[in-house]
Scaffold this motif. Structure first.
Motif, PDB file in Angstrom:
ATOM      1  N   PHE A   1      33.092  44.557  49.230  1.00 39.40           N
ATOM      2  CA  PHE A   1      33.285  43.324  48.479  1.00 39.40           C
ATOM      3  C   PHE A   1      34.565  43.417  47.651  1.00 39.40           C
ATOM      4  CE2 PHE A   1      32.268  40.697  44.649  1.00 39.40           C
ATOM      5  CZ  PHE A   1      32.347  39.464  45.297  1.00 39.40           C
ATOM      6  N   THR A   2      35.426  42.436  47.757  1.00 37.59           N
ATOM      7  CA  THR A   2      36.729  42.478  47.082  1.00 37.59           C
ATOM      8  C   THR A   2      36.767  41.650  45.807  1.00 37.59           C
ATOM      9  OG1 THR A   2      37.530  40.645  48.470  1.00 37.59           O
ATOM     10  CG2 THR A   2      37.948  42.898  49.251  1.00 37.59           C
ATOM     11  N   GLY A   3      35.662  40.969  45.473  1.00 33.04           N
ATOM     12  CA  GLY A   3      35.623  40.174  44.258  1.00 33.04           C
ATOM     13  C   GLY A   3      35.182  40.978  43.055  1.00 33.04           C
ATOM     14  N   ASN A   4      34.789  40.277  42.002  1.00 28.22           N
ATOM     15  CA  ASN A   4      34.352  40.904  40.756  1.00 28.22           C
ATOM     16  C   ASN A   4      32.831  40.980  40.701  1.00 28.22           C
ATOM     17  OD1 ASN A   4      37.019  41.089  39.830  1.00 28.22           O
ATOM     18  ND2 ASN A   4      36.940  39.005  39.025  1.00 28.22           N
ATOM     19  N   SER A   5      32.334  41.998  40.009  1.00 27.83           N
ATOM     20  CA  SER A   5      30.889  42.203  39.893  1.00 27.83           C
ATOM     21  C   SER A   5      30.490  42.358  38.430  1.00 27.83           C
ATOM     22  CB  SER A   5      30.448  43.454  40.660  1.00 27.83           C
ATOM     23  OG  SER A   5      30.762  43.368  42.030  1.00 27.83           O
ATOM     24  N   LEU A   6      29.344  41.777  38.093  1.00 26.69           N
ATOM     25  CA  LEU A   6      28.716  41.970  36.789  1.00 26.69           C
ATOM     26  C   LEU A   6      27.323  42.524  37.031  1.00 26.69           C
ATOM     27  CD1 LEU A   6      28.242  41.561  33.721  1.00 26.69           C
ATOM     28  CD2 LEU A   6      27.590  39.184  34.242  1.00 26.69           C
TER      29      LEU A   6
END
Length: 293
Positions: free
Chosen positions: A215-220
């Motif tokens: 996954f290349t997006g942001n994670s919370l």
């Protein structure tokens, strides 16, 4: 005025979803973990979507097959990719201004989101909000029980009172402890030894990791202190360098007193605010949002 309306989504079976409209180009797809209903602690999904809509962030609350108001049979959480695709497509069709979405999931819905990222490199997904992801195995549960359950009992006055009053079946307790200790010493089969791409109940955590890595997006990540599921996930990250590396790349918020479902108003509102801030940053807007209490 907030607009909420049902969507009937026809796929292999009929799915029901609730769309909370907004004018932002960034939306949130709320995936529900486990067979839930919309009262009690899980009323939070409704309140979360309304908090997002108050800031013009659209969201879609999606019922998997056999859950909520959707028809069909319930599938295992590691077999929900097709349904997530259906939900994403319906969300983009219903809100034509969308450019990106965030997958939001609690427990095995968080796990399903990570597995979706393994099977699909979907450019429409720019963020993941993962609450207490499910990574249950006999080994991980046993290790967490040894550290957090049995040690806690040794410092519990009620436990000692029960022991000395004869109200505790000592042989049964020792037998349970021995079984837990043996399970904690078992080692999971490495993913590299698995054949093919048959994700199942024994190997899904390795594919969750691969999905998170791809996954290349942001994670919370939002984790609870008073929850064995969260402790299992954090223990997996601490004891496994690739998991630890992925956790270090994510934004991690730990609510020390919270339980698995963040079931008080204070914990729920904290989750709402963390989600709002995260999604607003992805949308390119300033955080610091106001919400109804």
């Amino acid at each position: 005025m907030q607009i909420e309306r049902p969507l009937i989504i026809q796929a292999d079976t009929e799915h029901t979803a609730i769309l909370h409209e907004g004018n932002s180009d960034t939306g949130v797809l709320v995936l529900v973990g486990g067979p839930q209903y919309r009262v009690g602690s899980h009323r939070q999904f409704v309140k979360l979507s309304r908090a997002l809509a108050a800031q013009q962030l659209p969201s879609l609350r999606f019922d998997f097959a056999g859950m909520g108001d959707s028809a069909g049979r319930v599938a295992d959480f590691y077999q929900r990719d097709a349904e997530i695709t259906v939900a994403i497509n319906a969300f983009f069709s219903a809100q034509s201004q969308l450019k990106r979405i965030v997958l939001w999931g609690l427990c095995d819905a968080a796990s399903a989101a990570m597995l979706y990222c393994y099977r699909h490199q979907d450019p429409r997904i720019s963020g993941l909000v993962l609450l207490n992801p499910w990574v249950r195995s006999n080994e991980s549960l046993a290790q967490v029980k040894l550290k957090h359950y049995y040690l806690q009992r040794l410092t519990d006055k009620a436990f000692w009172q029960k022991l000395f009053s004869g109200g505790l079946n000592l042989s049964s307790s020792l037998r349970d402890f021995g079984q837990t200790w043996r399970q904690s010493r078992q080692k999971s089969k490495p993913l590299t030894q698995q054949r093919g791409d048959n994700i199942n109940a024994q190997n899904y955590t390795g594919y969750m990791l691969k999905g998170w890595q791809q996954f290349t997006g942001n994670s919370l990540l939002i984790s609870s202190g008073n929850d064995l599921t969260a402790q299992e996930f954090l223990a997996l990250c601490r004891g496994n360098p690739p998991w630890q590396q992925q956790l270090s790349k994510a934004e991690h918020q730990h609510l020390d007193a919270a339980n698995h479902t963040f079931s008080t108003a204070q914990w729920r509102q904290t989750v709402e605010q963390l989600t709002l801030d995260f999604v607003q940053r992805l949308a390119g807007a300033d955080p610091g949002l106001q919400q109804d209490s």
